[in-house]
Design a protein around this motif. Structure first.
Motif, mmCIF file in Angstrom:
data_model
loop_
_atom_site.group_PDB
_atom_site.id
_atom_site.type_symbol
_atom_site.label_atom_id
_atom_site.label_comp_id
_atom_site.label_asym_id
_atom_site.label_seq_id
_atom_site.Cartn_x
_atom_site.Cartn_y
_atom_site.Cartn_z
ATOM 1 N N GLU A 5 -3.436 -6.423 8.421
ATOM 2 C CA GLU A 5 -3.756 -7.538 9.293
ATOM 3 C C GLU A 5 -3.141 -7.270 10.645
ATOM 4 O O GLU A 5 -2.176 -6.542 10.771
ATOM 5 C CB GLU A 5 -3.243 -8.855 8.721
ATOM 6 N N SER A 6 -3.750 -7.835 11.643
ATOM 7 C CA SER A 6 -3.220 -7.689 12.987
ATOM 8 C C SER A 6 -2.457 -8.950 13.325
ATOM 9 O O SER A 6 -3.005 -10.028 13.288
ATOM 10 C CB SER A 6 -4.367 -7.471 13.976
ATOM 11 N N GLU A 7 -1.175 -8.807 13.548
ATOM 12 C CA GLU A 7 -0.345 -9.940 13.936
ATOM 13 C C GLU A 7 0.099 -9.678 15.359
ATOM 14 O O GLU A 7 0.885 -8.784 15.610
ATOM 15 C CB GLU A 7 0.868 -10.066 13.012
ATOM 16 N N GLY A 8 -0.420 -10.474 16.263
ATOM 17 C CA GLY A 8 -0.089 -10.238 17.654
ATOM 18 C C GLY A 8 -0.682 -8.912 18.068
ATOM 19 O O GLY A 8 -1.878 -8.732 18.037
ATOM 20 N N LYS A 9 0.166 -7.985 18.411
ATOM 21 C CA LYS A 9 -0.316 -6.702 18.893
ATOM 22 C C LYS A 9 0.084 -5.546 17.982
ATOM 23 O O LYS A 9 0.033 -4.413 18.387
ATOM 24 C CB LYS A 9 0.205 -6.470 20.309
ATOM 25 N N THR A 10 0.480 -5.844 16.762
ATOM 26 C CA THR A 10 0.889 -4.807 15.831
ATOM 27 C C THR A 10 0.076 -4.933 14.548
ATOM 28 O O THR A 10 -0.088 -6.031 14.027
ATOM 29 C CB THR A 10 2.390 -4.948 15.489
ATOM 30 N N MET A 11 -0.433 -3.826 14.028
ATOM 31 C CA MET A 11 -1.190 -3.824 12.781
ATOM 32 C C MET A 11 -0.209 -3.617 11.626
ATOM 33 O O MET A 11 0.497 -2.609 11.582
ATOM 34 C CB MET A 11 -2.218 -2.689 12.811
ATOM 35 N N LYS A 12 -0.140 -4.592 10.729
ATOM 36 C CA LYS A 12 0.747 -4.526 9.566
ATOM 37 C C LYS A 12 -0.038 -3.990 8.374
ATOM 38 O O LYS A 12 -1.246 -4.208 8.272
ATOM 39 C CB LYS A 12 1.290 -5.914 9.225
ATOM 40 N N PHE A 13 0.663 -3.310 7.449
ATOM 41 C CA PHE A 13 -0.002 -2.816 6.248
ATOM 42 C C PHE A 13 0.963 -2.794 5.070
ATOM 43 O O PHE A 13 2.186 -2.780 5.240
ATOM 44 C CB PHE A 13 -0.597 -1.418 6.472
ATOM 45 N N THR A 14 0.381 -2.798 3.883
ATOM 46 C CA THR A 14 1.121 -2.659 2.631
ATOM 47 C C THR A 14 0.371 -1.664 1.765
ATOM 48 O O THR A 14 -0.863 -1.708 1.711
ATOM 49 C CB THR A 14 1.219 -4.012 1.887
ATOM 50 N N GLU A 15 1.090 -0.782 1.124
ATOM 51 C CA GLU A 15 0.481 0.207 0.237
ATOM 52 C C GLU A 15 1.376 0.401 -0.977
ATOM 53 O O GLU A 15 2.600 0.404 -0.855
ATOM 54 C CB GLU A 15 0.296 1.535 0.978
ATOM 55 N N SER A 16 0.754 0.573 -2.146
ATOM 56 C CA SER A 16 1.496 0.865 -3.381
ATOM 57 C C SER A 16 0.837 2.049 -4.079
ATOM 58 O O SER A 16 -0.386 2.172 -4.077
ATOM 59 C CB SER A 16 1.478 -0.340 -4.326
ATOM 60 N N TYR A 17 1.661 2.914 -4.654
ATOM 61 C CA TYR A 17 1.167 4.038 -5.433
ATOM 62 C C TYR A 17 2.288 4.448 -6.379
ATOM 63 O O TYR A 17 3.381 3.899 -6.333
ATOM 64 C CB TYR A 17 0.696 5.198 -4.553
ATOM 65 N N GLU A 18 2.016 5.395 -7.258
ATOM 66 C CA GLU A 18 2.992 5.734 -8.286
ATOM 67 C C GLU A 18 3.149 7.243 -8.433
ATOM 68 O O GLU A 18 2.167 7.989 -8.337
ATOM 69 C CB GLU A 18 2.529 5.133 -9.617
ATOM 70 N N TYR A 19 4.387 7.671 -8.633
ATOM 71 C CA TYR A 19 4.693 9.053 -8.977
ATOM 72 C C TYR A 19 4.897 9.120 -10.486
ATOM 73 O O TYR A 19 5.562 8.253 -11.054
ATOM 74 C CB TYR A 19 5.979 9.529 -8.296
ATOM 75 N N GLU A 20 4.381 10.151 -11.119
ATOM 76 C CA GLU A 20 4.522 10.294 -12.564
ATOM 77 C C GLU A 20 5.817 11.029 -12.894
ATOM 78 O O GLU A 20 5.816 12.131 -13.442
ATOM 79 C CB GLU A 20 3.299 11.001 -13.135
ATOM 80 N N ALA A 21 6.933 10.380 -12.534
ATOM 81 C CA ALA A 21 8.262 10.945 -12.775
ATOM 82 C C ALA A 21 9.288 9.828 -12.589
ATOM 83 O O ALA A 21 9.046 8.876 -11.855
ATOM 84 C CB ALA A 21 8.548 12.081 -11.802
ATOM 85 N N PRO A 22 10.450 9.981 -13.239
ATOM 86 C CA PRO A 22 11.506 8.987 -13.041
ATOM 87 C C PRO A 22 12.136 9.123 -11.652
ATOM 88 O O PRO A 22 11.978 10.146 -10.969
ATOM 89 C CB PRO A 22 12.514 9.321 -14.145
ATOM 90 N N VAL A 23 12.870 8.103 -11.248
ATOM 91 C CA VAL A 23 13.502 8.065 -9.935
ATOM 92 C C VAL A 23 14.366 9.299 -9.681
ATOM 93 O O VAL A 23 14.352 9.864 -8.587
ATOM 94 C CB VAL A 23 14.311 6.754 -9.760
ATOM 95 N N ALA A 24 15.124 9.749 -10.677
ATOM 96 C CA ALA A 24 16.012 10.913 -10.481
ATOM 97 C C ALA A 24 15.217 12.150 -10.059
ATOM 98 O O ALA A 24 15.648 12.910 -9.180
ATOM 99 C CB ALA A 24 16.805 11.199 -11.750
ATOM 100 N N LYS A 25 14.058 12.355 -10.654
ATOM 101 C CA LYS A 25 13.226 13.521 -10.303
ATOM 102 C C LYS A 25 12.588 13.340 -8.917
ATOM 103 O O LYS A 25 12.488 14.287 -8.135
ATOM 104 C CB LYS A 25 12.147 13.730 -11.372
ATOM 105 N N VAL A 26 12.171 12.115 -8.610
ATOM 106 C CA VAL A 26 11.596 11.834 -7.290
ATOM 107 C C VAL A 26 12.654 12.060 -6.213
ATOM 108 O O VAL A 26 12.365 12.595 -5.142
ATOM 109 C CB VAL A 26 11.014 10.410 -7.235
ATOM 110 N N TRP A 27 13.906 11.707 -6.505
ATOM 111 C CA TRP A 27 14.999 11.941 -5.556
ATOM 112 C C TRP A 27 15.131 13.435 -5.260
ATOM 113 O O TRP A 27 15.265 13.836 -4.113
ATOM 114 C CB TRP A 27 16.302 11.379 -6.104
ATOM 115 N N GLN A 28 15.072 14.262 -6.295
ATOM 116 C CA GLN A 28 15.132 15.718 -6.105
ATOM 117 C C GLN A 28 13.974 16.195 -5.233
ATOM 118 O O GLN A 28 14.142 17.030 -4.343
ATOM 119 C CB GLN A 28 15.072 16.444 -7.449
ATOM 120 N N MET A 29 12.797 15.651 -5.501
ATOM 121 C CA MET A 29 11.607 16.037 -4.745
ATOM 122 C C MET A 29 11.760 15.693 -3.262
ATOM 123 O O MET A 29 11.477 16.526 -2.388
ATOM 124 C CB MET A 29 10.381 15.326 -5.331
#
Length: 174
Positions: A5-29
Protein backbone atom coordinates in the motif's frame (compact mmCIF):
# COMPACT_ATOMS: atom_id res chain seq x y z
CA UNK A 1 4.45 -9.09 -2.43
CA UNK A 2 1.69 -10.35 -0.21
CA UNK A 3 0.52 -6.89 0.69
CA UNK A 4 1.41 -3.43 -0.45
CA UNK A 5 0.00 0.00 0.00
CA UNK A 6 1.09 3.53 -0.55
CA UNK A 7 1.06 5.56 2.63
CA UNK A 8 1.89 9.13 1.91
CA UNK A 9 4.93 8.96 -0.28
CA UNK A 10 6.33 5.58 0.73
CA UNK A 11 5.25 2.16 -0.59
CA UNK A 12 4.91 -0.33 2.29
CA UNK A 13 5.05 -4.10 1.82
CA UNK A 14 4.87 -7.37 3.73
CA UNK A 15 6.24 -10.70 2.55
CA UNK A 16 6.40 -14.17 4.14
CA UNK A 17 8.27 -17.26 2.98
CA UNK A 18 9.90 -20.30 4.54
CA UNK A 19 13.31 -21.95 4.62
CA UNK A 20 13.32 -25.74 4.93
CA UNK A 21 15.79 -25.74 7.82
CA UNK A 22 15.88 -24.90 11.52
CA UNK A 23 16.99 -21.46 12.72
CA UNK A 24 20.49 -22.72 13.66
CA UNK A 25 21.14 -23.82 10.06
CA UNK A 26 19.67 -20.61 8.61
CA UNK A 27 22.01 -18.66 10.91
CA UNK A 28 24.99 -20.53 9.42
CA UNK A 29 23.71 -19.79 5.93
CA UNK A 30 23.30 -16.06 6.56
CA UNK A 31 26.87 -15.86 7.87
CA UNK A 32 28.33 -17.44 4.72
CA UNK A 33 29.42 -14.92 2.04
CA UNK A 34 29.00 -17.69 -0.55
CA UNK A 35 25.25 -17.75 0.13
CA UNK A 36 24.94 -13.98 -0.32
CA UNK A 37 27.04 -14.09 -3.50
CA UNK A 38 24.94 -16.95 -4.88
CA UNK A 39 21.72 -15.01 -4.20
CA UNK A 40 23.11 -12.02 -6.10
CA UNK A 41 24.28 -14.19 -8.98
CA UNK A 42 20.76 -15.66 -9.22
CA UNK A 43 19.58 -12.08 -9.80
CA UNK A 44 22.13 -11.80 -12.62
CA UNK A 45 24.06 -9.08 -10.83
CA UNK A 46 27.56 -9.30 -12.29
CA UNK A 47 30.51 -9.54 -9.91
CA UNK A 48 28.95 -8.47 -6.61
CA UNK A 49 31.37 -7.58 -3.81
CA UNK A 50 30.32 -9.25 -0.56
CA UNK A 51 31.76 -8.65 2.91
CA UNK A 52 30.45 -10.54 5.91
CA UNK A 53 31.41 -10.12 9.54
CA UNK A 54 29.90 -12.89 11.66
CA UNK A 55 30.21 -12.98 15.43
CA UNK A 56 28.49 -15.11 18.07
CA UNK A 57 25.10 -13.38 17.96
CA UNK A 58 25.43 -10.83 15.16
CA UNK A 59 26.08 -10.83 11.42
CA UNK A 60 26.70 -7.74 9.33
CA UNK A 61 26.85 -8.29 5.59
CA UNK A 62 27.32 -5.74 2.84
CA UNK A 63 26.94 -6.30 -0.88
CA UNK A 64 27.88 -3.75 -3.50
CA UNK A 65 28.07 -3.74 -7.26
CA UNK A 66 26.35 -2.43 -10.32
CA UNK A 67 22.77 -3.13 -11.36
CA UNK A 68 22.62 -3.87 -15.09
CA UNK A 69 20.47 -1.46 -17.13
CA UNK A 70 18.12 -4.37 -17.96
CA UNK A 71 17.03 -4.49 -14.29
CA UNK A 72 16.23 -0.79 -14.09
CA UNK A 73 12.61 0.17 -14.90
CA UNK A 74 12.33 2.00 -18.22
CA UNK A 75 10.87 5.12 -16.58
CA UNK A 76 13.97 5.38 -14.35
CA UNK A 77 16.58 4.68 -17.05
CA UNK A 78 16.36 8.19 -18.44
CA UNK A 79 17.53 9.54 -15.06
CA UNK A 80 20.54 7.22 -14.98
CA UNK A 81 23.46 6.77 -17.33
CA UNK A 82 24.01 3.04 -17.85
CA UNK A 83 23.55 0.95 -14.72
CA UNK A 84 23.47 2.09 -11.13
CA UNK A 85 25.86 1.29 -8.29
CA UNK A 86 24.17 -0.15 -5.24
CA UNK A 87 24.86 -1.04 -1.61
CA UNK A 88 22.87 -3.53 0.46
CA UNK A 89 23.50 -3.73 4.20
CA UNK A 90 22.03 -6.62 6.17
CA UNK A 91 22.25 -6.89 9.95
CA UNK A 92 21.14 -10.09 11.69
CA UNK A 93 20.87 -10.72 15.44
CA UNK A 94 20.35 -14.15 16.99
CA UNK A 95 17.70 -13.54 19.66
CA UNK A 96 17.50 -17.13 20.92
CA UNK A 97 17.56 -20.69 19.55
CA UNK A 98 14.32 -20.12 17.62
CA UNK A 99 14.41 -16.48 16.51
CA UNK A 100 16.58 -14.19 14.37
CA UNK A 101 15.84 -10.49 13.84
CA UNK A 102 17.18 -8.70 10.81
CA UNK A 103 17.26 -5.30 9.20
CA UNK A 104 18.23 -4.54 5.65
CA UNK A 105 18.67 -1.42 3.59
CA UNK A 106 19.37 -1.19 -0.13
CA UNK A 107 20.22 2.03 -1.91
CA UNK A 108 21.85 3.18 -5.09
CA UNK A 109 24.66 5.66 -5.50
CA UNK A 110 23.21 8.79 -7.04
CA UNK A 111 19.75 7.22 -7.11
CA UNK A 112 17.03 8.98 -5.12
CA UNK A 113 15.56 5.72 -3.84
CA UNK A 114 15.90 3.11 -1.11
CA UNK A 115 14.39 -0.08 0.23
CA UNK A 116 14.49 -0.93 3.90
CA UNK A 117 12.91 -3.78 5.84
CA UNK A 118 12.70 -5.50 9.19
CA UNK A 119 12.77 -9.30 9.06
CA UNK A 120 11.86 -11.88 11.67
CA UNK A 121 13.02 -15.46 11.16
CA UNK A 122 11.13 -17.79 13.48
CA UNK A 123 11.38 -21.56 13.80
CA UNK A 124 8.10 -23.37 13.10
CA UNK A 125 6.80 -26.42 15.00
CA UNK A 126 7.77 -28.50 11.92
CA UNK A 127 11.42 -27.39 12.32
CA UNK A 128 11.52 -25.01 9.35
CA UNK A 129 12.20 -21.27 9.56
CA UNK A 130 9.47 -18.81 8.60
CA UNK A 131 10.61 -15.39 7.37
CA UNK A 132 8.32 -12.38 7.74
CA UNK A 133 9.52 -9.16 6.13
CA UNK A 134 7.94 -5.73 6.63
CA UNK A 135 9.42 -2.90 4.68
CA UNK A 136 9.12 0.15 2.54
CA UNK A 137 10.30 1.40 -0.80
CA UNK A 138 10.79 5.10 -1.43
CA UNK A 139 11.58 6.75 -4.78
CA UNK A 140 12.13 10.52 -4.68
CA UNK A 141 11.49 11.44 -8.31
CA UNK A 142 8.71 14.00 -8.82
CA UNK A 143 5.64 12.66 -10.63
CA UNK A 144 7.25 9.22 -11.19
CA UNK A 145 8.05 8.11 -7.63
CA UNK A 146 4.83 6.19 -6.98
CA UNK A 147 4.94 4.52 -10.42
CA UNK A 148 8.56 3.44 -9.91
CA UNK A 149 7.80 2.15 -6.40
CA UNK A 150 5.06 -0.06 -7.87
CA UNK A 151 7.45 -1.29 -10.58
CA UNK A 152 10.07 -2.03 -7.92
CA UNK A 153 7.50 -4.11 -6.03
CA UNK A 154 6.85 -6.08 -9.21
CA UNK A 155 10.48 -7.35 -8.99
CA UNK A 156 9.75 -8.90 -5.58
CA UNK A 157 8.90 -12.38 -6.90
CA UNK A 158 12.26 -12.48 -8.73
CA UNK A 159 14.10 -11.38 -5.58
CA UNK A 160 12.39 -14.02 -3.45
CA UNK A 161 12.98 -16.71 -6.07
CA UNK A 162 16.70 -15.82 -6.15
CA UNK A 163 16.89 -16.00 -2.35
CA UNK A 164 15.00 -19.31 -2.20
CA UNK A 165 17.15 -20.89 -4.93
CA UNK A 166 20.37 -19.80 -3.21
CA UNK A 167 19.03 -21.05 0.14
CA UNK A 168 17.89 -24.39 -1.29
CA UNK A 169 21.28 -24.94 -2.94
CA UNK A 170 23.23 -23.85 0.16
CA UNK A 171 21.16 -25.99 2.54
CA UNK A 172 21.49 -29.04 0.27
CA UNK A 173 25.28 -28.73 0.22
CA UNK A 174 26.04 -27.72 3.82
Amino acid sequence: MNQSESEGKTMKFTESYEYEAPVAKVWQMLSDPAFVTSRDENLEIPDPTVETNAQANQIVSTTSGEVPPSMIPAAAQRFLKGGAEFLIREEWRLVDATTIHGALRAEGKGVPAYLQAQVELKQTPAGNTKATMNGEIKVNIPFLGAKLEKQALSFAPKLIAADKKAATDWLANN
